[in-house]
Design an enzyme around this catalytic site. Structure first.
Site, short mmCIF file in Angstrom:
data_model
loop_
_atom_site.label_atom_id
_atom_site.label_comp_id
_atom_site.label_asym_id
_atom_site.label_seq_id
_atom_site.Cartn_x
_atom_site.Cartn_y
_atom_site.Cartn_z
N HIS A 154 0.84 -1.20 0.00
CA HIS A 154 0.00 0.00 0.00
C HIS A 154 0.88 1.24 0.00
O HIS A 154 1.83 1.35 0.78
CB HIS A 154 -0.93 0.00 1.21
CG HIS A 154 -2.03 -1.02 1.11
ND1 HIS A 154 -2.53 -1.69 2.20
CD2 HIS A 154 -2.73 -1.46 0.04
CE1 HIS A 154 -3.49 -2.51 1.81
NE2 HIS A 154 -3.63 -2.38 0.49
N GLU A 157 1.82 3.37 3.05
CA GLU A 157 2.45 2.58 4.10
C GLU A 157 3.94 2.39 3.81
O GLU A 157 4.55 1.38 4.16
CB GLU A 157 1.72 1.25 4.25
CG GLU A 157 0.26 1.43 4.65
CD GLU A 157 -0.57 0.15 4.64
OE1 GLU A 157 0.02 -0.95 4.49
OE2 GLU A 157 -1.80 0.23 4.78
N HIS A 299 2.51 -4.19 6.72
CA HIS A 299 1.55 -3.12 6.47
C HIS A 299 1.55 -2.20 7.69
O HIS A 299 2.27 -2.42 8.66
CB HIS A 299 0.16 -3.69 6.23
CG HIS A 299 0.01 -4.43 4.94
ND1 HIS A 299 -0.64 -3.91 3.84
CD2 HIS A 299 0.44 -5.67 4.56
CE1 HIS A 299 -0.60 -4.78 2.84
NE2 HIS A 299 0.04 -5.85 3.26
N GLU A 358 0.66 -5.60 10.91
CA GLU A 358 0.23 -4.20 10.91
C GLU A 358 1.11 -3.40 11.88
O GLU A 358 0.87 -3.38 13.09
CB GLU A 358 -1.24 -4.09 11.29
CG GLU A 358 -2.20 -4.80 10.33
CD GLU A 358 -2.39 -4.06 9.01
OE1 GLU A 358 -1.86 -2.95 8.86
OE2 GLU A 358 -3.10 -4.61 8.14
#
Length: 388
Positions: A154, A157, A299, A358
């Site tokens: 992404h 990110e 991420h 994450e």
């Protein structure tokens, strides 16, 4: 650092002379075969740089004493006897700076620096982005089992790329200086397994977030996709407005049906078809070609990680997840109501462990000021990913 061999030298002697594991010197010089070297062969010695000794009234013995080196290491580097003398200096500190807006050119520059200092790493293009940027994979190690890491699926990110590159530099320092990382001796992992890393899966999108509309090179109307907003900080997709982590054939149809964007958008649009985007397809083909043992996809944000998919995950994945959780303090989540991600497809396809990590906590893009704390937590997961 490069030295020129003398008749009768061998790589084992250079390993002893410079205190660098022989396997690293061998991997830095794949064209060299046999034990005894002929005269005049250029040999790469990883983990060293060459400095010039400014004083002209100094001899080899004095240099060796000052720099804590064997005299023959000085002699080897100065076979012509010309002053000023060259001095082999061990690299003891990071050679790249990752605390910066980590755009694609930063990645290229830093990989060049690391390849120069540590020529046993392999950097290879595994595909191209929509705009033709090379998707670069870094490989380290000799083992058949390959653990894969990736970042910046992404666009906003991109701090995940900085994390991976910092870890890469730290790992290289550890294996060349006989250091531990997170209390782990790194050389056994170099010998017994291999690391595959794609630090930036979405280079077009990362550059769009960091550089603005000019990054599209006039080839995509990103301003229209972004509803006329010239600020792209919230952009997650690739340059065509497709979310690369919603592109994989793991219930892709479910995501296609329920996602609100039905056309290219800054985030969440899964594409008109699965694997429509070159970046997503390249990552699928790479997993098949390398036959990864495990996948860790970085991420942001949430300080948690997802490790299961539709019951396809292997039994031992629970043990790995527990170890990640204990080491990092991140929360382990087995299932989430999400499909079509890279780790989803990997688990479904290979029945092996895959993780979406994450990193950090806050609002994307996370600020660079968070990088030290994010790295302190995540490096424990990155290292644990090698041995579990």
């Amino acid at each position: 650092m490069k030295v020129v061999s003398r008749s009768g030298d061998d790589l084992a002697y250079y390993s002893q002379l410079f205190q660098i594991p022989r396997v690293l010197i061998e991997d830095a010089n794949p064209a060299i075969t046999g034990n005894v070297l002929p005269n005049g062969i250029e040999v790469q010695i990883p983990g060293y740089i060459v400095q010039q000794e400014s004083r002209l009234d100094i001899d080899f013995a004095e240099i060796a004493l000052q720099y804590h080196l064997p005299i023959d290491g000085i002699v080897l580097l100065n076979q012509d006897g010309q002053k000023p003398f060259s001095v082999p200096v061990r690299v003891m500190n990071p050679v790249i700076v990752t605390d910066k807006p980590y755009e694609y050119q930063s990645l290229l520059d830093d990989l060049d620096v690391l390849s120069c200092h540590y020529p046993f790493i392999k950097v290879e293009s595994v595909g191209k982005s929509v705009l033709g940027k090379e998707l670069l994979e870094v490989r380290i190690g000799q083992g058949e089992k390959i653990i894969h890491y990736n970042g910046s699926f992404h666009a906003n990110e991109w701090i995940t790329t900085a994390v991976l590159m910092k870890w890469l530099n730290d790992f290289l320092l550890a294996v060349t200086n006989d250091r531990t990382l997170c209390g782990m001796d790194c050389m056994p992992y170099y010998r017994d397994m291999s690391i595959s890393m794609v630090p930036m899966v979405n280079p077009d999108g990362v550059d769009l977030v960091l550089k603005g509309e000019e990054a599209a090179e006039g080839k995509v109307d990103v301003l229209k996709i972004n509803n006329g907003n010239p600020a792209f900080y919230a952009w997650k997709a690739n340059i065509r407005g497709v979310d690369l982590n919603n592109q994989y054939p793991a219930n892709w149809e479910v995501e296609k049906r329920r996602k609100i964007p039905k056309a290219p958008a800054p985030r969440d649009f899964p594409g008109e078809t699965a694997l429509s985007e070159p970046e997503a397809l390249a990552m699928k083909e790479l997993a098949i070609r390398r036959n990864f043992e495990r996948v860790l996809a970085l991420h942001t944000q949430g300080k948690e990680f997802y490790w299961g998919y539709e019951g396809h995950e292997p039994e031992h994945a629970a043990n790995v997840a527990r170890e990640f959780e204990e080491r990092s303090g991140y929360r382990a989540v087995k299932y989430v109501d999400s499909h079509a991600g890279y780790k989803d497809w990997f688990i479904q396809e290979f029945k092996r462990s895959g993780f979406t990590i994450e990193l950090g906590k806050g609002i994307n893009p996370l600020p660079l000021s968070h990088l030290p704390g994010i790295y302190e937590d995540s490096v424990k997961i990155l290292m644990a990913g090698l041995y579990m």
